[in-house]
Design a protein around this motif. Structure first.
Motif, PDB file in Angstrom:
ATOM      1  N   ASN A  34       0.808  -1.215   0.000  1.00 46.02           N
ATOM      2  CA  ASN A  34       0.000   0.000   0.000  1.00 46.02           C
ATOM      3  C   ASN A  34       0.845   1.270   0.000  1.00 46.02           C
ATOM      4  N   SER A  35       2.119   1.158   0.326  1.00 44.89           N
ATOM      5  CA  SER A  35       3.009   2.325   0.328  1.00 44.89           C
ATOM      6  C   SER A  35       3.695   2.533  -1.022  1.00 44.89           C
ATOM      7  N   VAL A  62       4.191   3.070  -5.046  1.00 38.85           N
ATOM      8  CA  VAL A  62       3.496   3.793  -6.100  1.00 38.85           C
ATOM      9  C   VAL A  62       3.001   2.786  -7.133  1.00 38.85           C
ATOM     10  N   LYS A  92       0.223   6.806  -8.099  1.00 37.03           N
ATOM     11  CA  LYS A  92       0.206   7.157  -6.672  1.00 37.03           C
ATOM     12  C   LYS A  92       0.130   5.877  -5.851  1.00 37.03           C
ATOM     13  N   ALA A  93       0.530   5.982  -4.587  1.00 37.32           N
ATOM     14  CA  ALA A  93       0.415   4.861  -3.670  1.00 37.32           C
ATOM     15  C   ALA A  93      -1.036   4.746  -3.197  1.00 37.32           C
ATOM     16  N   PHE A 134      -2.212   4.304  -0.296  1.00 34.26           N
ATOM     17  CA  PHE A 134      -2.392   5.113   0.909  1.00 34.26           C
ATOM     18  C   PHE A 134      -2.686   6.569   0.554  1.00 34.26           C
ATOM     19  N   VAL A 135      -1.979   7.099  -0.442  1.00 34.97           N
ATOM     20  CA  VAL A 135      -2.157   8.492  -0.839  1.00 34.97           C
ATOM     21  C   VAL A 135      -3.556   8.706  -1.404  1.00 34.97           C
ATOM     22  N   LYS A 192      -2.438  11.134   1.994  1.00 33.98           N
ATOM     23  CA  LYS A 192      -1.047  11.356   2.378  1.00 33.98           C
ATOM     24  C   LYS A 192      -0.337  10.019   2.494  1.00 33.98           C
ATOM     25  N   HIS A 193       0.975  10.100   2.500  1.00 35.48           N
ATOM     26  CA  HIS A 193       1.757   8.883   2.686  1.00 35.48           C
ATOM     27  C   HIS A 193       1.587   8.403   4.129  1.00 35.48           C
ATOM     28  N   PRO A 194       1.713   7.102   4.373  1.00 34.89           N
ATOM     29  CA  PRO A 194       1.505   6.590   5.732  1.00 34.89           C
ATOM     30  C   PRO A 194       2.595   7.074   6.682  1.00 34.89           C
ATOM     31  N   ASN A 195       2.227   7.131   7.933  1.00 33.19           N
ATOM     32  CA  ASN A 195       3.193   7.504   8.950  1.00 33.19           C
ATOM     33  C   ASN A 195       4.127   6.338   9.233  1.00 33.19           C
ATOM     34  N   THR A 196       5.395   6.646   9.319  1.00 36.48           N
ATOM     35  CA  THR A 196       6.375   5.632   9.705  1.00 36.48           C
ATOM     36  C   THR A 196       6.729   5.875  11.168  1.00 36.48           C
TER      37      THR A 196
END
Length: 187
Positions: A25-26, A28, A34-35, A37-38, A43-47
């Motif tokens: 899911n992260s 592209v 796009k990913a 998640f986006v 937005k991109h996932p939190n790490t």
């Protein structure tokens, strides 16, 4: 993906499943650009690093956020249409249109799915014909006059229909240069 992650420890696939899903899911996507998640969360996932310094957010920019999200979705839609067009162009290079007329003699391929269970034989003829086309349903489907012993629908897709080419019964004409029995001056 799971096979690569678990390798020598195949029984630990369940522990790796969530990591594999997160990684997928992260990434592209080739089609959308796009990913996932986006697209879903904007937005991109939190790490782990992002979670340690979460910014404080105010809702004053809600309209800007909505506008940016709508722009991103329209961009994704445009990217999908563009990608589908590329796939269509690639498929069309290998596609050959076959058109038949009512009354044309054709050969028809009978696939395994057309036979009742237990009646299909691997050694049976694959194509039957020549048989005439009875009706044109559309450019992709035709109805043919199947023999009475065929217990299947007479409608076929063009991928299962070939034009019938009768064997050549013409007279073979040998010229004098090809004939070794003719001698000059002999009638």
């Amino acid at each position: 993906m799971l096979r690569c992650l678990v390798q020598e420890h195949p029984r630990q696939w369940e522990d790796m499943l969530s990591k594999a899903e997160f990684a997928y899911n992260s990434m592209v996507n080739r089609t959308t650009g796009k990913a996932p998640f986006v697209i879903v969360y904007t937005k991109h996932p939190n790490t782990a690093l992002d979670i340690s310094i979460l910014p404080k957010c105010k809702s004053s920019a809600a309209t800007n956020f909505t506008k940016q999200y709508e722009e991103m979705l329209s961009e994704v839609k445009h990217q999908i249409v563009k990608s589908n067009q590329k796939y269509k162009e690639a498929a069309d290079t290998r596609h050959r249109q076959r058109l038949f007329s009512v009354g044309d003699l054709v050969m028809v391929r009978l696939r395994r799915e057309r036979f009742p269970p237990g009646t299909y034989s691997k050694l049976a003829r694959r194509k039957i014909g020549p048989i005439p086309i009875m009706a044109k349903i559309n450019d992709n489907a035709y109805s043919v006059a199947l023999p009475a012993d065929c217990n299947t629908s007479p409608t076929f897709n063009v991928s299962d229909i070939w034009p019938y080419n009768p064997p050549n019964d013409g007279i073979i004409d040998l010229s004098s240069s090809e004939s070794s029995s003719s001698e000059p001056g002999e009638d």
